[in-house]
Design an enzyme around this catalytic site. Structure first.
Site, short mmCIF file in Angstrom:
data_model
loop_
_atom_site.label_atom_id
_atom_site.label_comp_id
_atom_site.label_asym_id
_atom_site.label_seq_id
_atom_site.Cartn_x
_atom_site.Cartn_y
_atom_site.Cartn_z
N ASP A 47 0.90 -1.26 0.03
CA ASP A 47 0.24 0.11 0.04
C ASP A 47 0.80 1.20 -0.04
OD1 ASP A 47 -2.31 -1.44 0.09
OD2 ASP A 47 -2.57 -1.29 2.36
N TYR A 75 5.21 -9.27 8.24
CA TYR A 75 4.93 -7.65 8.42
C TYR A 75 4.91 -7.29 9.93
CZ TYR A 75 2.75 -8.54 3.76
OH TYR A 75 2.70 -8.57 2.54
N ASP A 89 -7.48 1.43 7.06
CA ASP A 89 -6.42 2.09 7.41
C ASP A 89 -6.68 3.73 7.96
OD1 ASP A 89 -6.41 3.68 4.90
OD2 ASP A 89 -4.95 2.69 4.07
N ARG A 181 -4.73 -5.09 6.16
CA ARG A 181 -5.77 -3.96 6.58
C ARG A 181 -7.11 -4.90 6.79
NH1 ARG A 181 -7.10 -0.87 1.96
NH2 ARG A 181 -5.82 -2.02 0.51
#
Length: 303
Positions: A47, A75, A89, A181
């Site tokens: 992203d 992550y 987000d 997300r």
């Protein structure tokens, strides 16, 4: 007649530690310019606000992109509790809020439900296609879509920090196609408090690690110089998860023409996917059958 893309026939991988605020495509374009590369692509979109590993494939290495895309990735991300947004987000519009704040123990218990083979619905603002059109384009027009759940393998998901009552830091290792997300959104729903991603960083992807990546500032500073070329890793790094089998020059010539070629191996079995190497350089990826490799991807001979 269409013109071919100008540039150098450079092949390999450049691992960029992507900064926030840029799309993955913008980073790839910057790398292609800086290296004057004829061909480039990336293995796994980040992203725009995310940071970390963006592995950029150059030239013949673009043929190994699927093996990095399919590899496990890690992550580290921060979830803001108590707020749901339409993008899942911090950039989105607030949809719902809650004063409920779960305990660390409740969060850890909830995380167990997101480990293993799970089903995940991508965010409304995502690149998945709905009737041939990207979901984010339809979401920008205010359309609410039914997006089908997708399979995702999550190897681990752990709580690593609690900066304050409103935020939790998590670390996840997962397979192909995962949306962090969606994890934040679904965790918030499961806890009954809502949630969205506040910060996101990909720390490693397959064989590539963020700590070994070059910054985009360095890419720009070293553009069109041998110093930048020195950061390019061999395309063979993208095949790290596949067995390597050596071959002779005669077999390499056959393989590069798309024909089966003899390889030497005592470790791979009939039907295994592996890659043939001549003097350590990749010749082809294929299926091993009775002493021969049947190619499914071939690589041009190095110049």
């Amino acid at each position: 007649m269409a013109r071919g893309r100008k540039g150098r026939d450079i092949s390999g991988w450049l691992v960029v530690d992507k900064p926030a605020g840029l799309t993955s495509t913008a980073v790839v374009n910057k790398v292609r310019w800086a290296l004057d590369a004829k061909k480039a692509g990336h293995a796994g979109t980040l992203d725009p606000d995310a940071t970390g590993v963006l592995a950029v494939a150059l030239g013949e290495a673009t043929k190994t992109v699927p093996y990095i895309t399919d590899a496990l990735k890690a992550y580290v991300f921060t979830v803001r509790l108590g707020v749901a947004t339409n993008t899942d987000d911090a950039e989105g519009e607030v949809l719902q809020t809650s004063d409920l704040r779960p305990s660390d123990a409740e969060i850890k218990e909830a995380l167990h439900g997101f480990v293993g083979d799970i089903q995940q619905v991508p965010p409304q603002f995502s690149a998945v296609k709905i009737d041939g059109e990207r979901a984010y384009k339809r979401a920008r027009d205010g359309e609410a879509m039914e997006i089908a759940a997708r399979d995702l393998f999550v190897e681990s998901l752990i709580l690593t920090g609690r900066p304050d009552a409103d935020h939790v830091t998590l670390e996840m290792v997962c397979g192909k196609g995962g949306y962090v997300r969606s994890i934040a959104r679904d965790l918030g729903e499961r806890l009954g408090c809502y949630g969205h991603v506040r910060e996101l960083r990909r720390t490693w992807s397959g064989p590539f690690e963020a700590q070994d990546g070059i910054t985009l500032d360095e890419v720009e500073r070293l553009a069109r110089t041998p110093e930048l070329d020195a950061f390019v890793q061999p395309l063979e790094v993208g095949l790290a998860d596949l067995p390597q089998v050596p071959c002779a020059p005669e077999a390499a010539a056959r393989l590069r023409n798309g024909n089966p070629g003899m390889v030497i191996s005592s470790e791979v079995e009939y039907g295994d996917e592996c890659w043939a190497a001549l003097n350590g350089r990749a010749v082809a990826v294929g299926i091993y059958k009775g002493g021969e490799l049947h190619p499914i991807r071939v690589f041009a001979a190095p110049t």
